[in-house]
Motif scaffolding. Structure first.
Motif, PDB file in Angstrom:
ATOM      1  N   LYS A  80       1.189  -1.511   0.141  1.00  0.00           N
ATOM      2  CA  LYS A  80      -0.350   0.174  -0.245  1.00  0.00           C
ATOM      3  C   LYS A  80       1.109   1.221  -0.068  1.00  0.00           C
ATOM      4  O   LYS A  80       0.790   1.833   0.806  1.00  0.00           O
ATOM      5  CB  LYS A  80      -0.800  -0.087   1.476  1.00  0.00           C
ATOM      6  N   THR A  82      -0.139   4.682   1.666  1.00  0.00           N
ATOM      7  CA  THR A  82      -0.127   4.592   2.817  1.00  0.00           C
ATOM      8  C   THR A  82       0.749   5.169   3.887  1.00  0.00           C
ATOM      9  O   THR A  82       1.674   5.343   5.227  1.00  0.00           O
ATOM     10  CB  THR A  82      -0.626   3.487   3.955  1.00  0.00           C
ATOM     11  N   GLN A 124       1.730  -2.715   7.058  1.00  0.00           N
ATOM     12  CA  GLN A 124       0.231  -2.796   5.697  1.00  0.00           C
ATOM     13  C   GLN A 124       0.420  -4.381   5.578  1.00  0.00           C
ATOM     14  O   GLN A 124       0.044  -5.584   5.421  1.00  0.00           O
ATOM     15  CB  GLN A 124       0.216  -2.242   4.472  1.00  0.00           C
ATOM     16  N   CYS A 151      -1.221   3.707  16.656  1.00  0.00           N
ATOM     17  CA  CYS A 151      -1.788   4.164  15.578  1.00  0.00           C
ATOM     18  C   CYS A 151      -1.174   5.188  14.788  1.00  0.00           C
ATOM     19  O   CYS A 151       0.343   5.922  14.537  1.00  0.00           O
ATOM     20  CB  CYS A 151      -2.609   3.699  13.929  1.00  0.00           C
ATOM     21  N   ILE A 161      -7.786  11.103  13.265  1.00  0.00           N
ATOM     22  CA  ILE A 161      -7.627  10.690  11.528  1.00  0.00           C
ATOM     23  C   ILE A 161      -7.668   8.593  11.581  1.00  0.00           C
ATOM     24  O   ILE A 161      -8.622   8.734  10.973  1.00  0.00           O
ATOM     25  CB  ILE A 161      -6.086  11.192  10.768  1.00  0.00           C
ATOM     26  N   MET A 162      -7.143   8.469  12.589  1.00  0.00           N
ATOM     27  CA  MET A 162      -7.177   7.137  12.796  1.00  0.00           C
ATOM     28  C   MET A 162      -8.923   6.459  12.162  1.00  0.00           C
ATOM     29  O   MET A 162      -9.334   5.335  12.242  1.00  0.00           O
ATOM     30  CB  MET A 162      -6.430   6.186  13.421  1.00  0.00           C
ATOM     31  N   ASN A 188     -10.224   6.557   9.221  1.00  0.00           N
ATOM     32  CA  ASN A 188      -9.815   5.391   8.742  1.00  0.00           C
ATOM     33  C   ASN A 188     -10.832   3.729   8.527  1.00  0.00           C
ATOM     34  O   ASN A 188     -10.821   3.478   7.836  1.00  0.00           O
ATOM     35  CB  ASN A 188      -8.482   5.077   8.655  1.00  0.00           C
ATOM     36  N   ASP A 189     -11.454   4.053   9.846  1.00  0.00           N
ATOM     37  CA  ASP A 189     -12.536   2.745   9.862  1.00  0.00           C
ATOM     38  C   ASP A 189     -13.198   3.081   9.481  1.00  0.00           C
ATOM     39  O   ASP A 189     -14.277   1.952   9.534  1.00  0.00           O
ATOM     40  CB  ASP A 189     -12.237   2.902  11.861  1.00  0.00           C
ATOM     41  N   LYS A 219     -14.514   3.488   6.769  1.00  0.00           N
ATOM     42  CA  LYS A 219     -14.794   1.901   5.428  1.00  0.00           C
ATOM     43  C   LYS A 219     -14.665   0.854   5.422  1.00  0.00           C
ATOM     44  O   LYS A 219     -15.112  -0.068   5.150  1.00  0.00           O
ATOM     45  CB  LYS A 219     -13.540   2.114   4.054  1.00  0.00           C
ATOM     46  N   SER A 230     -13.805  -0.890  16.555  1.00  0.00           N
ATOM     47  CA  SER A 230     -13.773   0.232  15.916  1.00  0.00           C
ATOM     48  C   SER A 230     -15.226   0.947  17.058  1.00  0.00           C
ATOM     49  O   SER A 230     -16.267   0.753  16.804  1.00  0.00           O
ATOM     50  CB  SER A 230     -13.434   0.186  14.592  1.00  0.00           C
ATOM     51  N   PRO A 239     -13.781  10.417   3.063  1.00  0.00           N
ATOM     52  CA  PRO A 239     -12.821   9.902   2.092  1.00  0.00           C
ATOM     53  C   PRO A 239     -12.935  11.387   1.652  1.00  0.00           C
ATOM     54  O   PRO A 239     -11.096  11.476   1.813  1.00  0.00           O
ATOM     55  CB  PRO A 239     -13.607   9.637   1.041  1.00  0.00           C
ATOM     56  N   ASN A 287     -10.751  12.905   4.415  1.00  0.00           N
ATOM     57  CA  ASN A 287      -9.412  12.877   4.810  1.00  0.00           C
ATOM     58  C   ASN A 287      -8.647  13.942   3.474  1.00  0.00           C
ATOM     59  O   ASN A 287      -7.293  14.026   3.350  1.00  0.00           O
ATOM     60  CB  ASN A 287      -9.633  11.005   4.416  1.00  0.00           C
TER      61      ASN A 287
END
Length: 282
Positions: A6, A9, A51, A135, A174-175, A178-179, A181, A193, A257, A260
């Motif tokens: 990835k 990232t 990753q 993270c 931020i993390m 990301n969860d 999705k 999460s 998204p 982000n």
């Protein structure tokens, strides 16, 4: 294999490494190779390793959320995903060793968290609060620390450590974004999460408050230490983030998204502004 690692990232830890190098205030003379090695370590190596580890131990989750990923789709067959993660860990540790003892320790800590985040028995990512915290501390804080250490050849100053810790704590938000999705797969496989446990709207509000609170503390610290231009720059990017947050909160799953791309970009620009002040450039 490249898809497994990835590359998209790699940017956050590489950016944080750059911020660390800038915040040190040290010149690049004679340290180009160390900087290049540090960027390689922070991005393609340690982050890429994390990753690969995550994809291997999340292959059953990805089969629901992202069945096209290399492991669940069968394009990386058998146990090759695990073998790649192990080899990448060894290569990362070797490069960290070449960059000096402090960087080696930081690299081992990063690799340790990469495995502990995804692999049982610890599997930090199963905890909605602890996973994003780990993270944030590794992607942002540890990479920033490594950048400053590579440049100085010693421990960074107390102000640098304070600022990198605050930006690491803010990255928790931020993390969490990301969860969004992976909500359905997380719910089916028992991952707690924050979007699953709190609901997407409350999780979005939590993420926004977390990111903003950390930056408010950074602004205050920079002002107290006399880095007024940096404090002003961070204030401006924070104001822009706050202006974008209502749109995120109205549709967290759909706009995560977008935020982000917009809000997180502003967040990392604030990191650079803080680093420029700490390094004596503004």
């Amino acid at each position: 294999m490249l898809e497994l690692l990835k590359p998209i990232t790699w940017f956050p830890p590489m950016w944080a490494f750059m911020c660390g190098a800038v915040s040190s205030g040290a010149g690049l003379e004679g340290r180009w190779w160390f900087v290049a090695g540090g960027v390689l370590l922070a991005g393609p190596l340690v982050c890429g390793t994390s990753q690969a580890v995550n994809d291997w131990f999340d292959r059953h989750v990805d089969a629901i959320n992202e069945p096209h990923r290399p492991i669940p789709s069968g394009r990386i067959p058998g146990r090759w995903g695990l073998y790649i993660a192990i080899v990448a860990s060894l290569v990362s540790a070797s490069v960290a060793w070449l960059l000096g003892p402090l960087v080696f320790v930081a690299g081992l800590v990063g690799l340790g968290f990469a495995w502990a985040y995804s692999a049982p028995p610890l599997r930090f990512k199963a905890n909605g609060m602890l996973g994003p915290l780990v993270c944030g501390l590794t992607y942002e804080g540890l990479s920033w620390f490594t950048g400053a250490t590579v440049m100085l050849g010693a421990m960074p100053s107390v102000p640098v450590i304070c600022v990198l810790v605050m930006y690491s704590l803010g990255a928790h938000g931020i993390m969490v974004l990301n969860d969004f999705k992976a909500v359905e797969g997380d719910r089916q496989t028992g991952l707690t999460s924050l979007p699953v446990t709190m609901g997407v709207e409350h999780a979005a509000r939590f993420a926004c408050v977390t990111m903003a609170s950390a930056q408010i503390v950074v602004i205050g610290l920079l002002a107290v230490w006399g880095y007024l231009y940096s404090a002003l720059a961070v204030s401006v990017v924070l104001a822009a983030q706050i202006a974008a947050m209502p749109r995120l909160i109205r549709d967290p799953a759909g706009k995560a998204p977008w935020y982000n791309g917009v809000g997180v970009t502003l967040y990392v620009l604030g990191m650079l502004a803080a680093a420029l002040g700490l390094g004596g450039y503004i």
